[in-house]
Design a protein around this motif. Structure first.
Motif, PDB file in Angstrom:
ATOM      1  N   SER A  85       0.881  -1.201   0.065  1.00 59.00           N
ATOM      2  CA  SER A  85      -0.008  -0.183   0.039  1.00 59.00           C
ATOM      3  C   SER A  85       0.999   1.124   0.059  1.00 59.00           C
ATOM      4  O   SER A  85       2.308   1.055   0.062  1.00 59.00           O
ATOM      5  CB  SER A  85      -0.974  -0.266   1.027  1.00 59.00           C
ATOM      6  N   PRO A  86       0.299   2.315  -0.095  1.00 59.61           N
ATOM      7  CA  PRO A  86       1.380   3.664  -0.149  1.00 59.61           C
ATOM      8  C   PRO A  86       2.316   3.663   1.054  1.00 59.61           C
ATOM      9  O   PRO A  86       1.997   3.312   2.126  1.00 59.61           O
ATOM     10  CB  PRO A  86       0.414   4.827   0.309  1.00 59.61           C
ATOM     11  N   VAL A  87       3.533   3.942   0.494  1.00 59.39           N
ATOM     12  CA  VAL A  87       4.764   3.812   1.444  1.00 59.39           C
ATOM     13  C   VAL A  87       4.808   5.028   2.234  1.00 59.39           C
ATOM     14  O   VAL A  87       4.767   6.224   1.903  1.00 59.39           O
ATOM     15  CB  VAL A  87       6.171   3.805   0.719  1.00 59.39           C
ATOM     16  N   LEU A 126      15.465  13.573  -9.325  1.00 62.23           N
ATOM     17  CA  LEU A 126      15.123  11.979  -9.814  1.00 62.23           C
ATOM     18  C   LEU A 126      13.718  12.052 -10.025  1.00 62.23           C
ATOM     19  O   LEU A 126      12.858  12.051  -8.738  1.00 62.23           O
ATOM     20  CB  LEU A 126      15.479  11.358  -8.658  1.00 62.23           C
ATOM     21  N   SER A 127      13.072  11.807 -11.074  1.00 62.87           N
ATOM     22  CA  SER A 127      11.686  11.806 -11.435  1.00 62.87           C
ATOM     23  C   SER A 127      11.348  10.242 -11.890  1.00 62.87           C
ATOM     24  O   SER A 127      11.864   9.984 -13.080  1.00 62.87           O
ATOM     25  CB  SER A 127      11.401  12.822 -12.544  1.00 62.87           C
ATOM     26  N   HIS A 128      10.472   9.703 -11.128  1.00 64.19           N
ATOM     27  CA  HIS A 128      10.433   8.352 -11.391  1.00 64.19           C
ATOM     28  C   HIS A 128       8.912   7.994 -10.845  1.00 64.19           C
ATOM     29  O   HIS A 128       8.140   7.478 -11.483  1.00 64.19           O
ATOM     30  CB  HIS A 128      11.117   7.385 -10.742  1.00 64.19           C
ATOM     31  N   HIS A 129       8.643   8.536  -9.756  1.00 64.55           N
ATOM     32  CA  HIS A 129       7.241   8.049  -9.132  1.00 64.55           C
ATOM     33  C   HIS A 129       5.968   9.120  -9.734  1.00 64.55           C
ATOM     34  O   HIS A 129       6.167   9.922 -10.165  1.00 64.55           O
ATOM     35  CB  HIS A 129       7.125   8.279  -7.625  1.00 64.55           C
ATOM     36  N   LYS A 130       4.921   8.398  -9.684  1.00 65.50           N
ATOM     37  CA  LYS A 130       3.754   8.720 -10.313  1.00 65.50           C
ATOM     38  C   LYS A 130       2.724   9.609  -9.145  1.00 65.50           C
ATOM     39  O   LYS A 130       2.004  10.469  -9.371  1.00 65.50           O
ATOM     40  CB  LYS A 130       2.742   7.900 -10.813  1.00 65.50           C
ATOM     41  N   GLU A 131       3.289   9.689  -7.877  1.00 68.93           N
ATOM     42  CA  GLU A 131       2.654  10.171  -6.800  1.00 68.93           C
ATOM     43  C   GLU A 131       3.516  11.034  -5.802  1.00 68.93           C
ATOM     44  O   GLU A 131       4.522  10.541  -5.907  1.00 68.93           O
ATOM     45  CB  GLU A 131       1.442   9.407  -6.151  1.00 68.93           C
ATOM     46  N   SER A 132       2.951  11.702  -4.806  1.00 63.57           N
ATOM     47  CA  SER A 132       4.118  12.134  -3.819  1.00 63.57           C
ATOM     48  C   SER A 132       4.927  11.107  -3.044  1.00 63.57           C
ATOM     49  O   SER A 132       4.769   9.928  -2.881  1.00 63.57           O
ATOM     50  CB  SER A 132       3.217  12.967  -2.588  1.00 63.57           C
ATOM     51  N   VAL A 133       6.296  11.558  -3.077  1.00 67.38           N
ATOM     52  CA  VAL A 133       7.415  10.827  -2.451  1.00 67.38           C
ATOM     53  C   VAL A 133       7.437  11.237  -0.855  1.00 67.38           C
ATOM     54  O   VAL A 133       7.412  12.195  -0.565  1.00 67.38           O
ATOM     55  CB  VAL A 133       8.693  11.132  -2.904  1.00 67.38           C
ATOM     56  N   SER A 191       6.967   5.979  -2.102  1.00 68.20           N
ATOM     57  CA  SER A 191       5.953   6.969  -2.626  1.00 68.20           C
ATOM     58  C   SER A 191       4.513   6.539  -2.211  1.00 68.20           C
ATOM     59  O   SER A 191       4.305   5.400  -1.961  1.00 68.20           O
ATOM     60  CB  SER A 191       5.850   6.842  -3.930  1.00 68.20           C
ATOM     61  N   LYS A 192       3.642   7.463  -2.316  1.00 69.40           N
ATOM     62  CA  LYS A 192       2.234   7.256  -2.199  1.00 69.40           C
ATOM     63  C   LYS A 192       1.671   6.234  -3.278  1.00 69.40           C
ATOM     64  O   LYS A 192       0.553   5.685  -3.048  1.00 69.40           O
ATOM     65  CB  LYS A 192       1.444   8.502  -2.203  1.00 69.40           C
ATOM     66  N   ASP A 193       2.371   6.018  -4.302  1.00 71.78           N
ATOM     67  CA  ASP A 193       2.210   5.145  -5.332  1.00 71.78           C
ATOM     68  C   ASP A 193       2.347   3.691  -5.082  1.00 71.78           C
ATOM     69  O   ASP A 193       1.913   2.858  -5.805  1.00 71.78           O
ATOM     70  CB  ASP A 193       2.590   5.456  -6.722  1.00 71.78           C
ATOM     71  N   GLY A 194       2.899   3.538  -3.992  1.00 72.50           N
ATOM     72  CA  GLY A 194       3.026   2.143  -3.520  1.00 72.50           C
ATOM     73  C   GLY A 194       4.475   1.535  -3.861  1.00 72.50           C
ATOM     74  O   GLY A 194       4.632   0.263  -3.463  1.00 72.50           O
ATOM     75  N   TYR A 195       5.313   2.297  -4.522  1.00 72.78           N
ATOM     76  CA  TYR A 195       6.453   1.703  -5.050  1.00 72.78           C
ATOM     77  C   TYR A 195       7.843   2.361  -4.020  1.00 72.78           C
ATOM     78  O   TYR A 195       7.750   3.506  -3.745  1.00 72.78           O
ATOM     79  CB  TYR A 195       6.718   2.183  -6.218  1.00 72.78           C
ATOM     80  N   ILE A 196       8.726   1.517  -4.046  1.00 68.70           N
ATOM     81  CA  ILE A 196       9.921   1.971  -3.481  1.00 68.70           C
ATOM     82  C   ILE A 196      11.049   1.902  -4.512  1.00 68.70           C
ATOM     83  O   ILE A 196      11.086   0.858  -5.275  1.00 68.70           O
ATOM     84  CB  ILE A 196      10.318   1.404  -2.418  1.00 68.70           C
TER      85      ILE A 196
END
Length: 331
Positions: free
Chosen positions: A20-22, A295-302, A317-322
């Motif tokens: 889920s969101p990190v 560094l731009s990669h995530h689709k939502e807030s870091v 990120s809020k997108d659930g990815y690290i």
């Protein structure tokens, strides 16, 4: 002769998918059945995921909290300390393939403030947001990571609680090797420097016009001088010097898009990284806040950033990815 445009920023060296969101990150070591986890992520669903970085797989997970995980720390191998938004800080030990809870400390519920851990010679001090608005409670954790039941928690109570509002972020540190200090950011945008032993405010200033959303601190090349960093909902990243128990403004830089949600300084005190609402991580020199890379990669807030001992940057990120980044890493 023209040098041409600078090279594009690198891609992440790995991308991990969480549950889920990190919401928080930490590097450390926990061993389960001879398999080692070296990285921990806290999530909005209350779980802690324990990752093996080499295999890029989840080694195990801990059902730690019923609400968002606000903070996670691994001060020693096979030990985790976690804080949940439901109002509890918990201390865990890894045993075989399971987790054993060593202790619980009550904290303020349904706020956004992290706790902070300070390592001393024979014990630890953990500062947590207390139920009373703007108040910090300091607890002693023994060397075996049980809570010292014989100690009455110390309270840091500001005189102007209504003016300051809630605690938003905090960082504890040792000043001149043994003197305990705590820097606390408040809903009002103020920063307060506390003497933890005497429960006395040493210095105070207005850092931002809105709530402080992120805070970190590092030592400098000058003995006894520390540098703090703060961000808010606007575009300003600011740094502050702590000299002779006094806070003074140092540098500031404006980024392109508003909203800073996370900050982490590298262990050598030379680089600070930010996570933004625009999904980007940015790196700056600590001394002048000179921009180094975006560094731009995530689709939502870091929502969280952390450096490893090897200076690798992790971003959740809020997108659930690290993502993991090898940028300005000494190899």
């Amino acid at each position: 002769m023209s040098k041409g445009p600078p090279p594009p920023p690198p891609d992440p060296v790995m991308e991990l998918c969480g549950s889920s969101p990190v919401t928080c990150l930490a590097f450390g070591e926990v061993t389960f059945a001879d398999k080692k986890s070296t990285f921990f992520s806290g999530h909005q669903d209350g779980k802690i995921l324990c990752w093996n970085i080499k295999s890029q797989r989840i080694l195990t997970h801990l059902e730690s909290h019923s609400e968002t995980v606000l903070w996670v720390a691994s001060p020693k191998e096979n030990i985790l300390i976690t804080q949940g938004r439901e109002g509890f800080l918990k201390i865990w030990a890894a045993e075989q393939s399971n987790w054993k809870k060593l202790g619980t400390i009550s904290t303020a519920a349904y706020i956004f403030c992290n706790s902070s851990l300070l390592s001393l010679a024979d014990y630890y001090l953990v500062s947590v947001p207390a139920e009373e608005s703007g108040t910090i409670s300091v607890h002693r954790i023994l060397s075996d990571f049980t809570v010292d039941g014989g100690q009455t928690p110390q309270k840091l109570i500001p005189t102007s609680q209504k003016e300051l509002g809630m605690c938003m972020k905090m960082c504890s540190f040792l000043f001149k090797s043994s003197v305990q200090r705590l820097l606390v950011a408040y809903e009002s945008g103020s920063l307060l420097l506390w003497d933890m032993l005497r429960s006395v405010i040493l210095s105070k200033l207005k850092a931002h016009s809105d709530s402080v959303m992120c805070l970190d601190i590092c030592s400098t090349k000058d003995q006894g001088v520390f540098r703090a960093f703060s961000g808010s909902v606007d575009t300003d990243l600011k740094s502050w010097l702590i000299t002779d128990d006094t806070l003074t403004q140092d540098q500031f830089v404006s980024i392109t898009n508003p909203g800073l949600s996370s900050l982490a300084s590298r262990r050598d005190g030379r680089i600070v990284a930010s996570g933004g609402w625009d999904g980007s991580c940015r790196m700056f020199t600590t001394a002048k806040l000179r921009p180094l890379v975006v560094l731009s990669h995530h689709k939502e807030s870091v929502q969280c950033v952390a450096f490893s001992a090897e200076n690798r940057l992790a971003a959740g990120s809020k997108d659930g990815y690290i993502t993991m980044w090898d940028v300005y890493v000494d190899k």
